[in-house]
Scaffold this active site. Structure first.
Site, PDB file in Angstrom:
ATOM      1  N   ASP A  60      21.599 -15.537  35.749  1.00 30.42           N
ATOM      2  CA  ASP A  60      21.686 -15.315  34.308  1.00 30.42           C
ATOM      3  C   ASP A  60      21.229 -16.602  33.614  1.00 30.42           C
ATOM      4  O   ASP A  60      21.772 -17.680  33.886  1.00 30.42           O
ATOM      5  CB  ASP A  60      23.155 -15.003  33.970  1.00 30.42           C
ATOM      6  CG  ASP A  60      23.300 -14.493  32.554  1.00 30.42           C
ATOM      7  OD1 ASP A  60      22.625 -15.034  31.649  1.00 30.42           O
ATOM      8  OD2 ASP A  60      24.097 -13.549  32.366  1.00 30.42           O
ATOM      9  N   SER A 127       7.475 -11.830  18.737  1.00 32.66           N
ATOM     10  CA  SER A 127       7.236 -10.444  18.326  1.00 32.66           C
ATOM     11  C   SER A 127       6.648 -10.388  16.932  1.00 32.66           C
ATOM     12  O   SER A 127       6.909 -11.263  16.092  1.00 32.66           O
ATOM     13  CB  SER A 127       8.585  -9.715  18.350  1.00 32.66           C
ATOM     14  OG  SER A 127       8.497  -8.517  17.633  1.00 32.66           O
ATOM     15  N   TYR A 152      18.369  -9.326  16.407  1.00 32.50           N
ATOM     16  CA  TYR A 152      17.316  -9.435  17.428  1.00 32.50           C
ATOM     17  C   TYR A 152      16.110 -10.180  16.856  1.00 32.50           C
ATOM     18  O   TYR A 152      15.600 -11.123  17.466  1.00 32.50           O
ATOM     19  CB  TYR A 152      16.887  -8.043  17.926  1.00 32.50           C
ATOM     20  CG  TYR A 152      15.591  -8.093  18.723  1.00 32.50           C
ATOM     21  CD1 TYR A 152      15.570  -8.622  20.009  1.00 32.50           C
ATOM     22  CD2 TYR A 152      14.381  -7.663  18.161  1.00 32.50           C
ATOM     23  CE1 TYR A 152      14.379  -8.704  20.733  1.00 32.50           C
ATOM     24  CE2 TYR A 152      13.188  -7.742  18.876  1.00 32.50           C
ATOM     25  CZ  TYR A 152      13.191  -8.261  20.151  1.00 32.50           C
ATOM     26  OH  TYR A 152      12.024  -8.364  20.863  1.00 32.50           O
ATOM     27  N   LYS A 156      14.103 -14.144  17.594  1.00 34.12           N
ATOM     28  CA  LYS A 156      12.684 -14.472  17.832  1.00 34.12           C
ATOM     29  C   LYS A 156      12.234 -15.593  16.890  1.00 34.12           C
ATOM     30  O   LYS A 156      11.580 -16.550  17.311  1.00 34.12           O
ATOM     31  CB  LYS A 156      11.803 -13.230  17.664  1.00 34.12           C
ATOM     32  CG  LYS A 156      12.055 -12.172  18.735  1.00 34.12           C
ATOM     33  CD  LYS A 156      11.817 -12.725  20.145  1.00 34.12           C
ATOM     34  CE  LYS A 156      12.200 -11.761  21.246  1.00 34.12           C
ATOM     35  NZ  LYS A 156      12.195 -12.348  22.586  1.00 34.12           N
ATOM     36  N   ASN A 202      12.437   3.391  21.469  1.00 32.12           N
ATOM     37  CA  ASN A 202      11.009   3.205  21.161  1.00 32.12           C
ATOM     38  C   ASN A 202      10.236   4.510  21.268  1.00 32.12           C
ATOM     39  O   ASN A 202      10.609   5.417  22.011  1.00 32.12           O
ATOM     40  CB  ASN A 202      10.391   2.152  22.088  1.00 32.12           C
ATOM     41  CG  ASN A 202      11.015   0.788  21.879  1.00 32.12           C
ATOM     42  OD1 ASN A 202      11.701   0.283  22.749  1.00 32.12           O
ATOM     43  ND2 ASN A 202      10.813   0.212  20.711  1.00 32.12           N
TER      44      ASN A 202
HETATM   45  P1  NAD Z   1      12.979  -5.731  29.478  1.00 32.63           P
HETATM   46  O1  NAD Z   1      14.394  -5.500  29.045  1.00 32.63           O
HETATM   47  O2  NAD Z   1      12.306  -4.703  30.282  1.00 32.63           O
HETATM   48  O3  NAD Z   1      12.883  -7.122  30.264  1.00 32.63           O
HETATM   49  C1  NAD Z   1      13.724  -8.208  29.984  1.00 32.63           C
HETATM   50  C2  NAD Z   1      14.281  -8.690  31.308  1.00 32.63           C
HETATM   51  O4  NAD Z   1      15.112  -9.823  31.068  1.00 32.63           O
HETATM   52  C3  NAD Z   1      15.145  -7.648  32.015  1.00 32.63           C
HETATM   53  O5  NAD Z   1      14.715  -7.549  33.361  1.00 32.63           O
HETATM   54  C4  NAD Z   1      16.564  -8.207  31.928  1.00 32.63           C
HETATM   55  O6  NAD Z   1      17.339  -7.846  33.055  1.00 32.63           O
HETATM   56  C5  NAD Z   1      16.286  -9.694  31.837  1.00 32.63           C
HETATM   57  N1  NAD Z   1      17.316 -10.481  31.150  1.00 32.63           N
HETATM   58  C6  NAD Z   1      17.854 -10.268  29.932  1.00 32.63           C
HETATM   59  N2  NAD Z   1      18.751 -11.227  29.652  1.00 32.63           N
HETATM   60  C7  NAD Z   1      18.786 -12.060  30.720  1.00 32.63           C
HETATM   61  C8  NAD Z   1      19.511 -13.228  31.040  1.00 32.63           C
HETATM   62  N3  NAD Z   1      20.423 -13.745  30.210  1.00 32.63           N
HETATM   63  N4  NAD Z   1      19.273 -13.833  32.224  1.00 32.63           N
HETATM   64  C9  NAD Z   1      18.367 -13.325  33.101  1.00 32.63           C
HETATM   65  N5  NAD Z   1      17.657 -12.220  32.850  1.00 32.63           N
HETATM   66  C10 NAD Z   1      17.859 -11.598  31.682  1.00 32.63           C
HETATM   67  O7  NAD Z   1      12.158  -6.060  28.141  1.00 32.63           O
HETATM   68  P2  NAD Z   1      10.587  -6.221  27.927  1.00 32.63           P
HETATM   69  O8  NAD Z   1      10.137  -5.075  27.079  1.00 32.63           O
HETATM   70  O9  NAD Z   1       9.912  -6.503  29.196  1.00 32.63           O
HETATM   71  O10 NAD Z   1      10.575  -7.495  26.988  1.00 32.63           O
HETATM   72  C11 NAD Z   1      10.287  -8.799  27.485  1.00 32.63           C
HETATM   73  C12 NAD Z   1      10.302  -9.792  26.331  1.00 32.63           C
HETATM   74  O11 NAD Z   1       9.345  -9.395  25.359  1.00 32.63           O
HETATM   75  C13 NAD Z   1      11.637  -9.874  25.596  1.00 32.63           C
HETATM   76  O12 NAD Z   1      11.843 -11.228  25.232  1.00 32.63           O
HETATM   77  C14 NAD Z   1      11.405  -9.023  24.375  1.00 32.63           C
HETATM   78  O13 NAD Z   1      12.227  -9.415  23.307  1.00 32.63           O
HETATM   79  C15 NAD Z   1       9.950  -9.330  24.082  1.00 32.63           C
HETATM   80  N6  NAD Z   1       9.280  -8.297  23.294  1.00 32.63           N
HETATM   81  C16 NAD Z   1       9.256  -7.005  23.752  1.00 32.63           C
HETATM   82  C17 NAD Z   1       8.626  -6.018  22.993  1.00 32.63           C
HETATM   83  C18 NAD Z   1       8.628  -4.584  23.472  1.00 32.63           C
HETATM   84  O14 NAD Z   1       8.346  -3.699  22.653  1.00 32.63           O
HETATM   85  N7  NAD Z   1       8.876  -4.286  24.721  1.00 32.63           N
HETATM   86  C19 NAD Z   1       8.023  -6.344  21.776  1.00 32.63           C
HETATM   87  C20 NAD Z   1       8.039  -7.677  21.352  1.00 32.63           C
HETATM   88  C21 NAD Z   1       8.683  -8.647  22.113  1.00 32.63           C
HETATM   89  N1  UDP Z   2       9.459   6.301  15.943  1.00 28.84           N
HETATM   90  C1  UDP Z   2       9.675   7.647  15.721  1.00 28.84           C
HETATM   91  N2  UDP Z   2      10.542   8.305  16.534  1.00 28.84           N
HETATM   92  C2  UDP Z   2      11.210   7.707  17.550  1.00 28.84           C
HETATM   93  C3  UDP Z   2      10.982   6.323  17.783  1.00 28.84           C
HETATM   94  C4  UDP Z   2      10.112   5.651  16.950  1.00 28.84           C
HETATM   95  O1  UDP Z   2       9.093   8.239  14.811  1.00 28.84           O
HETATM   96  O2  UDP Z   2      12.001   8.348  18.238  1.00 28.84           O
HETATM   97  C5  UDP Z   2       8.505   5.577  15.080  1.00 28.84           C
HETATM   98  C6  UDP Z   2       9.139   4.441  14.309  1.00 28.84           C
HETATM   99  O3  UDP Z   2       9.608   4.914  13.076  1.00 28.84           O
HETATM  100  C7  UDP Z   2       7.962   3.481  14.162  1.00 28.84           C
HETATM  101  C8  UDP Z   2       7.126   3.716  15.405  1.00 28.84           C
HETATM  102  O4  UDP Z   2       7.552   4.970  15.929  1.00 28.84           O
HETATM  103  O5  UDP Z   2       7.209   3.849  13.038  1.00 28.84           O
HETATM  104  C9  UDP Z   2       7.300   2.637  16.473  1.00 28.84           C
HETATM  105  O6  UDP Z   2       8.671   2.476  16.701  1.00 28.84           O
HETATM  106  P1  UDP Z   2       9.204   1.635  17.946  1.00 28.84           P
HETATM  107  O7  UDP Z   2      10.708   1.676  17.893  1.00 28.84           O
HETATM  108  O8  UDP Z   2       8.550   2.109  19.195  1.00 28.84           O
HETATM  109  O9  UDP Z   2       8.657   0.159  17.682  1.00 28.84           O
HETATM  110  P2  UDP Z   2       8.870  -0.838  16.441  1.00 28.84           P
HETATM  111  O10 UDP Z   2       7.546  -0.924  15.768  1.00 28.84           O
HETATM  112  O11 UDP Z   2       9.955  -0.299  15.584  1.00 28.84           O
HETATM  113  O12 UDP Z   2       9.247  -2.116  17.111  1.00 28.84           O
END
Ligand code: NAD
Ligand code: UDP
Length: 340
Positions: A60, A127, A152, A156, A202
């Site tokens: 962790d 993000s 959240y 960031k 999502n």
């Molecule tokens: P994910 O949840 O699939 O991956 C995150 C990983 O981090 C997981 O495997 C989880 O077990 C691990 N984790 C969380 N807290 C931890 C801790 N304290 N110690 C060790 N491991 C830990 O998420 P993801 O979609 O792969 O996202 C990865 C990164 O990208 C994150 O920082 C997320 O905020 C960022 N991000 C994701 C998105 C998206 O839409 N997926 C968009 C923008 C930014």
């Molecule tokens: N959205 C939707 N129905 C759902 C989930 C998401 O219509 O069940 C829409 C949401 O309003 C946004 C877009 O899909 O306009 C992307 O949402 P998501 O949560 O995937 O990503 P975000 O841009 O919010 O990080």
């Protein structure tokens, strides 16, 4: 000599795809993950794709001593890609301290350990949420940041600032902040992909689960936005393209780029919710039943990236066709459905 990279959160969605890209590019990968939102199966998937299972430390990031010990074991690492974070916006509103503790406590421990063991390059998962509702579109890296609308999102903005202050104080340290737009899709092999916990928040996993019959219908949040077709617009980027950008970012730093560099990672194209549903249906031939539902609180009407800086500076751009990305998301969903 092979260069070792620590990938925190490397068992997760974006991290596992990045592990593939790193290994294919000749890096050695060690994953630090507590498996709070993933399974170590994803590392087996990485092995089936690349022939190599990443090294794995189940720890962790908020555990200061465990982090120091793990860094001591991997003091030969040349860089860190820090994905580990909790990412559910709604949950962060309910449990803000859990989010601050996990996302910022983990980051601080990583930065401390990096300083102690002289690991000087970090890539941080930021993000597009940092832009809030941008005054002008597309969003460039110069678009002013807005106060986050969820804990959240705050983690960031704060994470970026913590890294900037740290690099400022330690001139031999370098950082790349990557602002992701909306990552979707899976590896084309179907070996790794997104594994949402429970009911997806999502859009993409909600679409694939609805297409698979796991959900009765998709709720489309709002049809009366001030956008061309009334639906929210986002920039959906293929997760494999996103992974490739991390390799480019690391190379940029290892090649000598100084200070903190920020890049948008998107396609440069906006796609509405309805366009995405229709594109999914035509890519897969599967219908997605949907209902128009009220707007979701906190949703930005429209955002997409100006990603030209990443192309200019990193030589990276998103290349995967949306049809291929949607097909990969569907392939992954079918595989997950088969297993369960
Ligand atoms: P994910 O949840 O699939 O991956 C995150 C990983 O981090 C997981 O495997 C989880 O077990 C691990 N984790 C969380 N807290 C931890 C801790 N304290 N110690 C060790 N491991 C830990 O998420 P993801 O979609 O792969 O996202 C990865 C990164 O990208 C994150 O920082 C997320 O905020 C960022 N991000 C994701 C998105 C998206 O839409 N997926 C968009 C923008 C930014
Ligand atoms: N959205 C939707 N129905 C759902 C989930 C998401 O219509 O069940 C829409 C949401 O309003 C946004 C877009 O899909 O306009 C992307 O949402 P998501 O949560 O995937 O990503 P975000 O841009 O919010 O990080």
């Amino acid at each position: 000599m092979t260069q070792k990279i620590i990938v925190s959160g490397g068992a997760g969605y974006i991290g596992s795809h990045t592990a593939v890209a790193l290994q294919n590019a000749g890096f050695e990968v060690v994953v630090f993950d507590n498996l709070s939102n993933s399974k170590s199966d994803s590392l087996d998937g990485v092995m089936r794709i690349t022939g190599v299972r990443p090294l794995f430390e189940q720890i962790d990031c908020t555990d200061t001593n465990a982090m120091r010990d793990a860094f001591a074991r991997h003091r030969d690492a040349v860089g860190v890609i820090h994905f580990a974070a909790l990412k559910a916006v709604g949950e962060s509103v309910e449990k803000p301290l859990m989010y601050y503790r996990n996302n910022l406590g983990g980051l601080i421990n990583i930065l401390d350990a990096m300083a102690e063991f002289n690991v000087n390059n970090i890539v941080f998962s930021s993000s597009a949420t940092v832009y809030g509702v941008p005054e002008k579109l597309p969003a460039t890296e110069e678009t002013p940041l807005q106060p986050a609308t969820s804990p959240y999102g705050s983690t960031k903005v704060m994470g970026e600032n913590i890294i900037r202050d740290t690099v400022q104080a330690k001139p031999n340290m370098r950082a790349v902040l990557l602002r992701y737009f909306n990552p979707i899709g899976a590896h084309p092999s179907g070996e790794i992909g997104e594994l949402p916990n429970g009911i997806p928040n999502n859009l993409m996993p909600y679409i694939t689960q609805t297409a698979a019959g796991i959900r009765e219908h998709l709720n489309v949040f709002g049809d009366d936005y001030d956008t061309p077709d009334g639906f929210c617009v986002r920039d959906y980027i293929d997760v494999n393209d996103l992974a490739a950008a991390h390799v480019a970012a690391l190379r940029h730093m290892l090649g000598g780029a100084q200070g903190v560099n920020v890049f948008n990672l998107g396609t440069g194209r906006g796609t509405s919710v309805m366009e995405l549903i229709r594109a999914f249906e035509s890519a897969t031939g599967v219908k997605v039943p949907y209902k128009i539902a009220p707007r979701r609180a906190g949703d930005v009407p429209a955002i997409w990236a100006d990603a030209t800086k990443a192309e200019r500076v990193l030589g990276w751009r998103a290349t995967t066709a949306l049809t291929d990305t949607l097909a990969s998301a569907w392939r992954w969903q079918q595989k997950v459905s088969e297993k369960n």
